[in-house]
Write a protein that holds these residues in place. Structure first.
Motif, mmCIF file in Angstrom:
data_model
loop_
_atom_site.group_PDB
_atom_site.id
_atom_site.type_symbol
_atom_site.label_atom_id
_atom_site.label_comp_id
_atom_site.label_asym_id
_atom_site.label_seq_id
_atom_site.Cartn_x
_atom_site.Cartn_y
_atom_site.Cartn_z
ATOM 1 N N THR A 19 0.692 -1.258 0.024
ATOM 2 C CA THR A 19 -0.029 -0.017 0.042
ATOM 3 C C THR A 19 0.972 1.185 0.072
ATOM 4 O OG1 THR A 19 -1.434 -1.178 1.299
ATOM 5 C CG2 THR A 19 -1.897 1.173 1.125
ATOM 6 N N GLU A 122 -5.101 4.268 14.598
ATOM 7 C CA GLU A 122 -5.095 4.276 13.154
ATOM 8 C C GLU A 122 -6.357 3.600 12.892
ATOM 9 O OE1 GLU A 122 -1.808 2.153 11.418
ATOM 10 O OE2 GLU A 122 -2.675 2.397 9.664
ATOM 11 N N GLU A 123 -7.105 4.456 11.879
ATOM 12 C CA GLU A 123 -8.322 3.861 11.365
ATOM 13 C C GLU A 123 -8.411 4.137 9.980
ATOM 14 O OE1 GLU A 123 -12.022 4.526 13.346
ATOM 15 O OE2 GLU A 123 -11.179 4.394 15.193
ATOM 16 N N LYS A 124 -9.287 3.790 9.224
ATOM 17 C CA LYS A 124 -9.087 3.598 7.887
ATOM 18 C C LYS A 124 -9.689 5.054 7.182
ATOM 19 C CE LYS A 124 -8.970 -0.812 5.483
ATOM 20 N NZ LYS A 124 -8.543 -1.395 6.822
ATOM 21 N N ASN A 125 -10.505 5.648 7.858
ATOM 22 C CA ASN A 125 -11.162 6.844 7.462
ATOM 23 C C ASN A 125 -11.328 7.982 8.635
ATOM 24 O OD1 ASN A 125 -11.723 6.354 4.415
ATOM 25 N ND2 ASN A 125 -12.813 4.740 5.307
ATOM 26 N N ARG A 151 -8.058 11.375 5.446
ATOM 27 C CA ARG A 151 -7.755 10.135 6.250
ATOM 28 C C ARG A 151 -6.546 10.415 6.750
ATOM 29 N NH1 ARG A 151 -7.453 5.881 2.130
ATOM 30 N NH2 ARG A 151 -6.687 7.284 0.528
ATOM 31 N N GLU A 153 -4.017 9.220 10.368
ATOM 32 C CA GLU A 153 -3.841 8.572 11.919
ATOM 33 C C GLU A 153 -4.094 9.662 12.845
ATOM 34 O OE1 GLU A 153 -0.404 6.024 14.189
ATOM 35 O OE2 GLU A 153 0.141 7.357 12.587
ATOM 36 N N THR A 201 0.316 5.193 5.353
ATOM 37 C CA THR A 201 -0.780 4.446 4.675
ATOM 38 C C THR A 201 -1.509 5.516 3.913
ATOM 39 O OG1 THR A 201 -2.070 4.089 6.346
ATOM 40 C CG2 THR A 201 -0.313 2.279 5.680
ATOM 41 N N PHE A 202 -1.493 6.790 4.071
ATOM 42 C CA PHE A 202 -2.477 7.499 3.347
ATOM 43 C C PHE A 202 -1.362 8.630 2.566
ATOM 44 C CE2 PHE A 202 -4.186 6.874 7.992
ATOM 45 C CZ PHE A 202 -5.119 5.914 7.533
#
Ligand code: ZN
Length: 243
Positions: A19, A122-125, A151, A153, A201-202
């Protein structure tokens, strides 16, 4: 004279995580550096942990006015001798802009003298709103009252750092947490900036506001040519002698 910038990145997530590699095919350092190369008045080099001497030889250091620093997985792999070298260079007048998880890097903790710990999730959105708390400060030039990262963390208080000389951004997150996301200090003759966003990851280092703050922070942290260098040691008396 251009400001000579060394964009330093640990560079490990990009190798281990598909990713991250997809968002930053040439590494996070290149995403930041490619913006800076277009900005004008800056001379950009990049360095990563796995380079010889982490890309931070004596020669590179003596030709660096401002460092940016991103690290996370491998803080402990950064050689203490090189940390001491960067620390010394900052005390002598270089600037350093510490990004995101760089809050736990050896160099930032050495400069702060505290644990530099914080809360995180840490969440996805999860949306982050960054509010300008020092309008008119050079680091937030061109930034509106606030900007949003759709998005990111979450980092939350308490952030264990010495009271900043200036807090120029405060973030709020979906869970109601707040965080001092943009802070400055001086150490010796050098300037230190912490700027929070940049979870790997963003696509944060493709965001124009984030890149603008990093660019502004570099310009603010650059040594002032008029600043006298700090001299230590035995000093002969001057006019006081002649009295
Ligand atoms: Zn992170």
């Amino acid at each position: 004279m251009p400001i000579r910038v060394t964009v330093w990145n640990e560079g490990r997530h990009e190798k281990k995580n598909a990713t991250v590699a997809e968002i930053y095919p040439n590494g996070m350092h290149e995403a930041i550096a490619s913006h800076l190369r277009k900005a004008g008045g800056l001379e950009i080099r990049t360095a990563v942990l796995d380079d010889a001497e982490h890309g931070l030889s004596e020669e590179v250091l003596s030709n660096t006015d401002v460092f940016t620093w991103w690290g996370h997985l491998a803080h402990k792999d950064v050689d203490d001798r090189i940390v001491d070298r960067v620390h010394e260079r900052v005390l002598a007048g270089a600037g350093i802009v510490v990004l995101h998880s760089g809050h736990m890097s050896k160099i930032f903790r050495k400069l702060m003298g505290t644990t530099c710990n914080l809360k995180w999730r840490e969440e996805k959105n999860e949306r982050e709103i960054l509010w300008v708390t020092r309008p008119g400060h050079r680091i937030v030039a061109g930034i509106d009252d606030f900007f949003i990262l759709p998005r990111e963390e979450m980092y939350g208080e308490f952030f264990d750092v010495p009271e900043p000389q200036c807090t120029f951004l405060i973030s709020s997150f979906g869970g109601g947490e707040v965080f001092r996301s943009g802070c400055t200090w001086t150490r010796g003759a050098g300037k230190v900036v912490y700027f929070r966003p940049g979870h790997e990851t963003f696509p944060t280092y493709h965001d124009k506001n984030v890149l603008r703050v990093i660019e502004n922070a570099i310009r603010w942290a650059a040594p002032n040519e008029k600043l006298p260098s700090i001299a230590f040691g035995n000093r002969k008396l001057g006019w006081m002698d002649s009295k």
